[in-house]
Design an enzyme around this catalytic site. Structure first.
Site, PDB file in Angstrom:
ATOM      1  CG  ASP A   1      46.298  25.502  56.029  1.00  0.00           C
ATOM      2  OD1 ASP A   1      45.182  25.825  56.476  1.00  0.00           O
ATOM      3  OD2 ASP A   1      46.530  25.374  54.814  1.00  0.00           O
TER       4      ASP A   1
ATOM      5  N   GLY B   1      40.299  23.063  59.914  1.00  0.00           N
ATOM      6  CA  GLY B   1      38.952  22.732  59.448  1.00  0.00           C
ATOM      7  C   GLY B   1      38.881  21.328  58.884  1.00  0.00           C
ATOM      8  NE  ARG B   2      42.462  21.508  54.512  1.00  0.00           N
ATOM      9  CZ  ARG B   2      43.668  21.788  54.043  1.00  0.00           C
ATOM     10  NH1 ARG B   2      44.235  20.979  53.172  1.00  0.00           N
ATOM     11  NH2 ARG B   2      44.308  22.864  54.436  1.00  0.00           N
TER      12      ARG B   2
ATOM     13  NE  ARG C   1      36.184  25.866  58.302  1.00  0.00           N
ATOM     14  CZ  ARG C   1      37.312  25.609  57.638  1.00  0.00           C
ATOM     15  NH1 ARG C   1      37.415  24.532  56.901  1.00  0.00           N
ATOM     16  NH2 ARG C   1      38.326  26.431  57.691  1.00  0.00           N
TER      17      ARG C   1
ATOM     18  CG  ASN D   1      42.332  33.475  57.330  1.00  0.00           C
ATOM     19  OD1 ASN D   1      43.340  33.353  58.026  1.00  0.00           O
ATOM     20  ND2 ASN D   1      42.088  32.650  56.315  1.00  0.00           N
TER      21      ASN D   1
ATOM     22  NE  ARG E   1      39.328  30.822  56.662  1.00  0.00           N
ATOM     23  CZ  ARG E   1      40.024  29.794  57.075  1.00  0.00           C
ATOM     24  NH1 ARG E   1      39.676  29.162  58.175  1.00  0.00           N
ATOM     25  NH2 ARG E   1      41.076  29.377  56.407  1.00  0.00           N
TER      26      ARG E   1
ATOM     27  CB  SER F   1      48.619  31.563  52.493  1.00  0.00           C
ATOM     28  OG  SER F   1      48.260  30.340  51.895  1.00  0.00           O
TER      29      SER F   1
ATOM     30  CD  GLU G   1      66.989  25.250  53.265  1.00  0.00           C
ATOM     31  OE1 GLU G   1      66.365  24.373  52.632  1.00  0.00           O
ATOM     32  OE2 GLU G   1      67.948  25.879  52.798  1.00  0.00           O
TER      33      GLU G   1
HETATM   34  C1  IPE Z   1      46.896  30.440  55.857  1.00  0.00           C
HETATM   35  O1  IPE Z   1      45.920  29.459  55.836  1.00  0.00           O
HETATM   36  C2  IPE Z   1      46.632  31.392  56.967  1.00  0.00           C
HETATM   37  C3  IPE Z   1      46.745  30.842  58.308  1.00  0.00           C
HETATM   38  C4  IPE Z   1      47.216  29.662  58.612  1.00  0.00           C
HETATM   39  C5  IPE Z   1      46.315  31.703  59.344  1.00  0.00           C
HETATM   40  P1  IPE Z   1      44.654  29.571  54.860  1.00  0.00           P
HETATM   41  O2  IPE Z   1      43.893  28.335  55.048  1.00  0.00           O
HETATM   42  O3  IPE Z   1      43.943  30.850  55.059  1.00  0.00           O
HETATM   43  O4  IPE Z   1      45.362  29.628  53.433  1.00  0.00           O
HETATM   44  P2  IPE Z   1      44.789  29.267  52.003  1.00  0.00           P
HETATM   45  O5  IPE Z   1      43.447  29.919  51.886  1.00  0.00           O
HETATM   46  O6  IPE Z   1      44.682  27.785  51.927  1.00  0.00           O
HETATM   47  O7  IPE Z   1      45.794  29.810  51.058  1.00  0.00           O
HETATM   48  C1  IPE Z   2      44.094  27.215  59.740  1.00  0.00           C
HETATM   49  O1  IPE Z   2      43.214  26.182  59.499  1.00  0.00           O
HETATM   50  C2  IPE Z   2      43.546  28.231  60.720  1.00  0.00           C
HETATM   51  C3  IPE Z   2      43.153  29.496  60.123  1.00  0.00           C
HETATM   52  C4  IPE Z   2      43.366  29.895  58.910  1.00  0.00           C
HETATM   53  C5  IPE Z   2      42.449  30.407  60.996  1.00  0.00           C
HETATM   54  P1  IPE Z   2      42.060  26.339  58.402  1.00  0.00           P
HETATM   55  O2  IPE Z   2      40.868  26.942  59.039  1.00  0.00           O
HETATM   56  O3  IPE Z   2      42.575  27.064  57.213  1.00  0.00           O
HETATM   57  O4  IPE Z   2      41.769  24.828  58.052  1.00  0.00           O
HETATM   58  P2  IPE Z   2      41.556  24.229  56.594  1.00  0.00           P
HETATM   59  O5  IPE Z   2      42.745  24.630  55.782  1.00  0.00           O
HETATM   60  O6  IPE Z   2      40.292  24.836  56.050  1.00  0.00           O
HETATM   61  O7  IPE Z   2      41.449  22.776  56.791  1.00  0.00           O
HETATM   62 MG    MG Z   3      43.485  26.496  55.500  1.00  0.00          MG
END
Ligand code: IPE
Ligand code: IPE
Ligand code: MG
Length: 259
Positions: free
Chosen positions: A33, A36-37, A46, A81, A84, A209, A220
């Site tokens: 995870d 994007g950030r 992103r 997802n 999005r 998630s 763990e």
């Molecule tokens: C969890 O990340 C799914 C993946 C890493 C593929 P998300 O970014 O979708 O989860 P939430 O929305 O923060 O719960």
């Molecule tokens: C995880 O990174 C990848 C996927 C869920 C595809 P994110 O896209 O969720 O990145 P953040 O959490 O928005 O930063």
């Molecule tokens: Mg995420």
């Protein structure tokens, strides 16, 4: 070249990391995870984070092979997802095909078998084909199994498993009294695999998630503030060292071996 067993590799890895061989997990699950950030922090779109995140996968997977990890299960796209923006989804789908093709030589050279956790519904045909081809190509490899959770949701996985069990009961292939924990495990994407010992989540979020809800019953948790694109081998070392020093009591008063 002699092929080292998982056990040999775990002994060597344990020595390097200063932990007992049993302290090296057999199965690691990762919620990758923060792509994007990570990108936004640098004023980039992103997409940039997703590309960088994809490149990290190969590095971490190869490191897990060296450590003697038997199963590495990576969460790359959840059923949720699909909410999005279309442009982001399209970009991600393109990336999965690209990386699945690009990683084939590495998987073959490292004796890694690819497996898919998730549904094929809604996935573009190109992704379905590249997944199927890579799974087929690597099917004979008996080193680490790389499980890609792509278009995955744990509640859906369990629901589908329950439906399959009900069908077998109706057809007389299964008796209700034979439905036990193993039976349920055998009807999930991870049938026959050991449960994850260690679950890692990057980017500091303290939630699951919808990931492997059944399988992580006694895993763990290790959560790092680092975003996935900045996760490296040293972070994995840290996670394993912390895991190795946890007391896994599994309900008892003293540590248990569940390997
Ligand atoms: C969890 O990340 C799914 C993946 C890493 C593929 P998300 O970014 O979708 O989860 P939430 O929305 O923060 O719960
Ligand atoms: C995880 O990174 C990848 C996927 C869920 C595809 P994110 O896209 O969720 O990145 P953040 O959490 O928005 O930063
Ligand atoms: Mg995420």
């Amino acid at each position: 070249m002699t092929k080292l067993s998982f056990e040999d590799k775990r002994i060597a890895a344990g020595q390097t990391l200063g932990v007992a061989p049993e302290g090296i997990p057999r199965h690691i699950a990762i919620i990758m995870d923060g792509n994007g950030r990570w990108a936004e922090k640098q004023g980039k779109p992103r997409f940039y984070g997703h590309s960088k995140g994809g490149a990290i996968v190969e590095k971490i997977a190869l490191y897990c092979v060296d450590l003697g990890i038997e199963y590495l299960t990576l969460y790359s796209f959840s059923l949720q997802n699909w909410k999005r923006p279309k442009e982001e989804i399209d970009f991600l789908m393109g990336l999965y095909s690209l990386y699945l093709e690009g990683i084939r030589d590495t998987l073959m050279n490292s004796n890694v078998r690819l497996a898919h956790l998730g549904s094929l519904d809604r996935l573009p045909q190109k992704v379905v084909d590249t997944l199927a081809e890579t799974i087929e190509m690597t099917g004979g490899n008996d080193g680490m199994t790389l499980g890609l959770a792509l278009n995955y949701g744990s509640r859906t996985e369990i629901t589908e498993g329950v439906k399959a069990i009900a069908k077998e009961c109706l057809e007389g292939k299964l008796k209700i009294e034979d439905i036990d924990h193993d039976c349920i495990s055998d009807h999930l994407y991870t049938a026959g695999w050991p449960d994850p010992d260690l679950l890692i989540r990057t980017s500091g979020e303290m939630r699951l998630s919808n990931y492997l809800l059944w399988q992580i019953s006694y895993a763990e948790f290790y959560v790092t503030e680092k975003y996935w694109p900045e996760f490296d081998k040293c972070d994995l070392d840290d996670a394993i060292k912390i895991y190795a020093n946890r007391s896994r009591r599994i309900g008892d008063v003293k540590p248990q071996s569940i390997v």
